[in-house]
Design an enzyme around this catalytic site. Structure first.
Site, mmCIF file in Angstrom:
data_model
loop_
_atom_site.group_PDB
_atom_site.id
_atom_site.type_symbol
_atom_site.label_atom_id
_atom_site.label_comp_id
_atom_site.label_asym_id
_atom_site.label_seq_id
_atom_site.Cartn_x
_atom_site.Cartn_y
_atom_site.Cartn_z
ATOM 1 C CG ASP A 179 -2.325 0.564 0.819
ATOM 2 O OD1 ASP A 179 -2.342 1.708 0.334
ATOM 3 O OD2 ASP A 179 -3.356 -0.123 0.996
ATOM 4 C CG HIS A 250 -4.300 2.219 -2.349
ATOM 5 N ND1 HIS A 250 -4.376 2.720 -1.069
ATOM 6 C CD2 HIS A 250 -5.543 2.366 -2.868
ATOM 7 C CE1 HIS A 250 -5.618 3.129 -0.828
ATOM 8 N NE2 HIS A 250 -6.339 2.934 -1.899
ATOM 9 C CD GLU A 314 -9.904 4.084 -1.320
ATOM 10 O OE1 GLU A 314 -10.793 4.473 -0.556
ATOM 11 O OE2 GLU A 314 -8.825 3.596 -0.899
HETATM 12 C C1 ACM Z 1 -10.897 -0.269 0.280
HETATM 13 O O1 ACM Z 1 -11.572 -0.102 1.290
HETATM 14 N N1 ACM Z 1 -9.858 0.507 0.044
HETATM 15 C C2 ACM Z 1 -11.206 -1.328 -0.677
#
Ligand code: ACM
Length: 510
Positions: A179, A250, A314
């Site tokens: 991440d 991410h 995201e």
């Molecule tokens: C998420 O909650 N980032 C999938």
């Protein structure tokens, strides 16, 4: 509901379970009759029972406790099993090895909770109640995700986490390895991913947007050997490890290690110390796709799972919009604009997995944006599950208001810091039906199951992981394996099951 004797407090609830009078007694004389292919199950039974009971459970052709594969039991599927306990014999059978492993967890739950203790008990004879159990899961994907990117956990703890999943017949351990705030899997071709990407200078205090930091460096990474052993350890318990490597968003930790993978190769980036959604994402030049394929080749070497998770959620597209190179890529590929690079990117990388016999998994933003070959994890909105299933995707329903265990489990102000925005109590988890209400038979069949998520921005210790996970994971496991169960019935079984969690030293929510 199918028959089940009220005195049984098994979680998840078996499909059919009848308690009969009397007991089989396990003691030093109990031996195992082990059929062909049942050796791993016998090994697991010994591994799990020896610490507390010290029982040798020796193999013997005329053992009283039989473990056997039986191809005649095909209707029990990959994971089902049949268990019969009589005063003088125990018979555990399944069509496939995984069914035997699940059956052993049922044997464990039928025995007194003290058998689960890590400490030797001063007891020599252990009663196993006579019963007839036939048990088949409703959904194949009963998952639990642990985020070791935001806060690293040593593999010794991750093994215990897997032990607890197996107790609840959870089939998938989704390991969130990368991440913005950390990269935890070593990649031989790109050593800086863990050398640089595995460490951040500090962590934001409190939720995204807060202006204070703890000043404490955080870091860690697994060795390849640790991950390989973990995969083996989980498989021996009937659990498949599904690794997740996030892309194209991410990825701040990867960009800190290799800035040339980004949209601004000249910029030096830190491993992110904040929480929330980071604007920096992967570039879309050929070097990046080669990098992703190379990383995934090593991931596939370590993780035999049929599924590999590519994250995908995201991903702000602002950097692509402002990059001439990204706009040009979108044009060359015939895309409607730079926003469409998200699906294009995942499609390119997903194809590589498919060529290698694997299935890509992605987090859905809407359920309608991922390439057809993706299995989709819906999390934002329950409606996305139906959208994705109707498009033909296999779907895992991970709706955040029922499966995100980083939310507090009550509105009590004494709850530890949690992800803001919602409370997910035990009842909400238990009430969550993975199959959407208006799904036709075809769409319903595409729902593979459900999964609990533990994002760890605010979760640093194993005790906190267990506090958030239990007993909510018991409810998710029950729902995923058994289908709908009565809340009162679940609660009364959970009362009995809590003694098991206590014997295992689980730091569960009261
Ligand atoms: C998420 O909650 N980032 C999938």
């Amino acid at each position: 509901m199918p028959a089940q004797s009220p005195a049984l407090t098994l979680i998840p609830r078996p499909t059919e379970a009848i308690l009969r009078p009397g007991y089989f007694t396990l003691d030093a004389d109990t031996s195992l009759r082990i059929g062909d292919g049942a050796e791993p199950a016998a090994e697991l039974l010994r591994t799990l029972l020896t610490p507390a009971t010290g029982l040798p459970l020796r193999p013997s052709p005329d053992g009283q406790f039989t473990l056997a594969l039986d191809s005649g039991l095909g209707e029990l599927g990959e994971e089902g099993y049949a268990l019969t306990v009589d005063p003088h014999a125990v018979l555990l059978r399944a069509a496939h090895p995984t069914g035997l492993l699940h059956g052993i967890q049922t044997v464990r739950q039928l025995l007194p909770p003290a058998t689960l203790s890590a400490d030797p008990q001063r007891v020599t004879r252990w009663p196993l109640p006579c019963a007839d159990i036939t048990d088949v899961p409703r959904h194949p994907w009963r998952g639990a995700m642990l985020d070791v990117a935001r806060h690293f956990q040593p593999v010794s703890y991750v093994r215990r986490y897997v032990d607890l999943l197996a107790l609840h017949k959870i089939s998938v351990f989704h390991l969130h390895l990368t991440d913005d705030q950390g990269w935890r899997m070593p990649v031989a071709a790109h050593p800086k991913l863990t050398e640089i990407g595995g460490h951040r200078a500090e962590s934001q205090r409190g939720p995204a947007g807060s202006g204070t930091y703890d000043g404490i460096p955080h870091g860690g990474a697994y060795t390849r050997g640790e991950l390989t052993d973990l995969v083996r350890y989980a498989a021996a318990r009937g659990v498949t490890v599904v690794p997740e490597i996030e892309m194209p968003g991410h990825v701040r930790a990867a960009l800190a290690a290799y800035p040339s993978l980004g949209n601004h190769p000249e910029r030096t980036l830190d491993v992110w110390t904040r929480w929330g959604v980071c604007d920096t994402v992967l570039g879309v030049h050929d070097e990046v796709l080669d990098f992703c394929r190379g990383v995934l080749d090593e991931v596939m070497d370590v993780f035999p799972s049929p599924y590999i998770h590519l994250g995908g959620e995201e991903c702000p597209t602002g950097e692509w919009t402002h990059s001439a190179a990204a706009r040009e890529r979108a044009a060359i590929e015939g895309l409607s604009g730079p926003e469409a690079l998200h699906g294009w990117f995942l499609g390119k990388v997903g194809e590589h997995l498919v060529r290698n016999g694997r299935r890509p998994v992605g987090w859905a933003e809407t359920g309608a944006e991922l390439p057809a070959e993706f299995t989709v994890m819906t999390w934002r909105d329950p409606a996305h599950t139906l959208t994705a299933a109707r498009r033909g995707h296999g779907v895992i329903n991970a709706h955040h208001r029922a499966t995100y265990l980083d939310y507090a489990q009550s509105d009590d102000p004494k709850e530890p810091q949690a992800q803001p925005g919602a409370v997910v109590d035990l009842r909400a988890v238990h009430a969550h039906d993975p199959v959407p209400e208006h799904a036709d038979t075809e769409a319903a069949a595409r729902v593979l199951g459900t999964q609990a998520q533990l994002w760890t921005e605010f979760v640093t210790t194993p005790a906190h992981i267990e506090y958030l996970t239990y007993p909510r994971l018991c409810a998710l496991a029950d729902r995923g394996w058994s289908g709908a169960t009565d809340w009162t019935d679940f609660r009364s079984r959970l009362d009995g099951h809590t003694a098991r969690l206590d014997a295992l030293g689980v730091h569960h929510h009261p």
